[in-house]
Design a protein around this motif. Structure first.
Motif, PDB file in Angstrom:
ATOM      1  N   SER A   1       0.951   3.575   1.978  1.00  0.00           N
ATOM      2  CA  SER A   1       1.407   3.904   3.327  1.00  0.00           C
ATOM      3  C   SER A   1       2.528   3.005   3.819  1.00  0.00           C
ATOM      4  CB  SER A   1       0.227   3.782   4.302  1.00  0.00           C
ATOM      5  OG  SER A   1      -0.264   2.447   4.277  1.00  0.00           O
TER       6      SER A   1
ATOM      7  N   SER B   1       9.089  -3.496   0.624  1.00  0.00           N
ATOM      8  CA  SER B   1       9.067  -2.346   1.524  1.00  0.00           C
ATOM      9  C   SER B   1       9.200  -1.083   0.685  1.00  0.00           C
ATOM     10  CB  SER B   1      10.194  -2.436   2.555  1.00  0.00           C
ATOM     11  OG  SER B   1      11.467  -2.405   1.918  1.00  0.00           O
TER      12      SER B   1
ATOM     13  N   LYS C   1       0.822  -1.190   0.000  1.00  0.00           N
ATOM     14  CA  LYS C   1       0.000   0.000   0.000  1.00  0.00           C
ATOM     15  C   LYS C   1       0.869   1.259   0.000  1.00  0.00           C
ATOM     16  CE  LYS C   1      -3.909   0.208   0.295  1.00  0.00           C
ATOM     17  NZ  LYS C   1      -4.874   0.360  -0.820  1.00  0.00           N
TER      18      LYS C   1
ATOM     19  N   GLY D   1       1.835  -0.223   4.372  1.00  0.00           N
ATOM     20  CA  GLY D   1       1.161  -1.299   5.068  1.00  0.00           C
ATOM     21  C   GLY D   1       0.666  -2.393   4.135  1.00  0.00           C
ATOM     22  N   SER D   2       0.139  -3.457   4.762  1.00  0.00           N
ATOM     23  CA  SER D   2      -0.548  -4.538   4.060  1.00  0.00           C
ATOM     24  C   SER D   2       0.248  -5.180   2.931  1.00  0.00           C
ATOM     25  CB  SER D   2      -1.889  -4.019   3.486  1.00  0.00           C
ATOM     26  OG  SER D   2      -2.683  -3.458   4.492  1.00  0.00           O
TER      27      SER D   2
END
Length: 125
Positions: free
Chosen positions: A54, A71, A52, A56-57
């Motif tokens: 952000s 990452s 994502k 995340g996920s």
């Protein structure tokens, strides 16, 4: 318009590691969910991992889950793919891409619009 440039590919023995980078220019990468795909000779392009906007996920293909880690560093406008315990079947050209859809991360090639030129990963036995 987004320009993506992959780097970090190379030749490695089975069991080894590589870290791929995908550097973006033209627009801020934090606007986008991002994905990594790969394509081996004579095969279709396949999903590897996505993340994502952000950070995340993270979402992985079954074939790399537990070995690869996606990452990102939005401050550096860069996405990474850490690849450990590499296998000969991981040999392919690896591409990063921006996800143009809204919502859950996608593993579908058509959901991604901007693509890099790819970086070759070769795993020898």
């Amino acid at each position: 318009q987004v320009q993506l440039v992959e780097s970090g590919g190379g030749l490695v023995q089975a069991g080894g590691s590589l870290r791929l980078s995908c550097a973006a220019s033209g627009r801020i990468l934090s606007y986008y969910d991002m994905g990594w795909f790969r394509q081996a000779p004579g095969k279709e392009r396949e999903f590897v991992a996505a993340i994502k906007w952000s950070g995340g996920s993270p979402y992985y293909a079954e074939s790399v889950n537990g070995r690869f880690t996606i990452s990102r560093d939005n401050g550096k406008n860069t996405v990474y793919l850490q690849m450990n315990s590499l296998k000969t079947e991981d040999t392919a050209v690896y591409y990063c891409a921006t996800d143009r859809t809204v919502g859950p991360l996608s593993r579908i090639v058509g959901a991604y619009d901007y693509w890099g030129q790819g970086t070759q990963v070769t795993v020898s036995s």
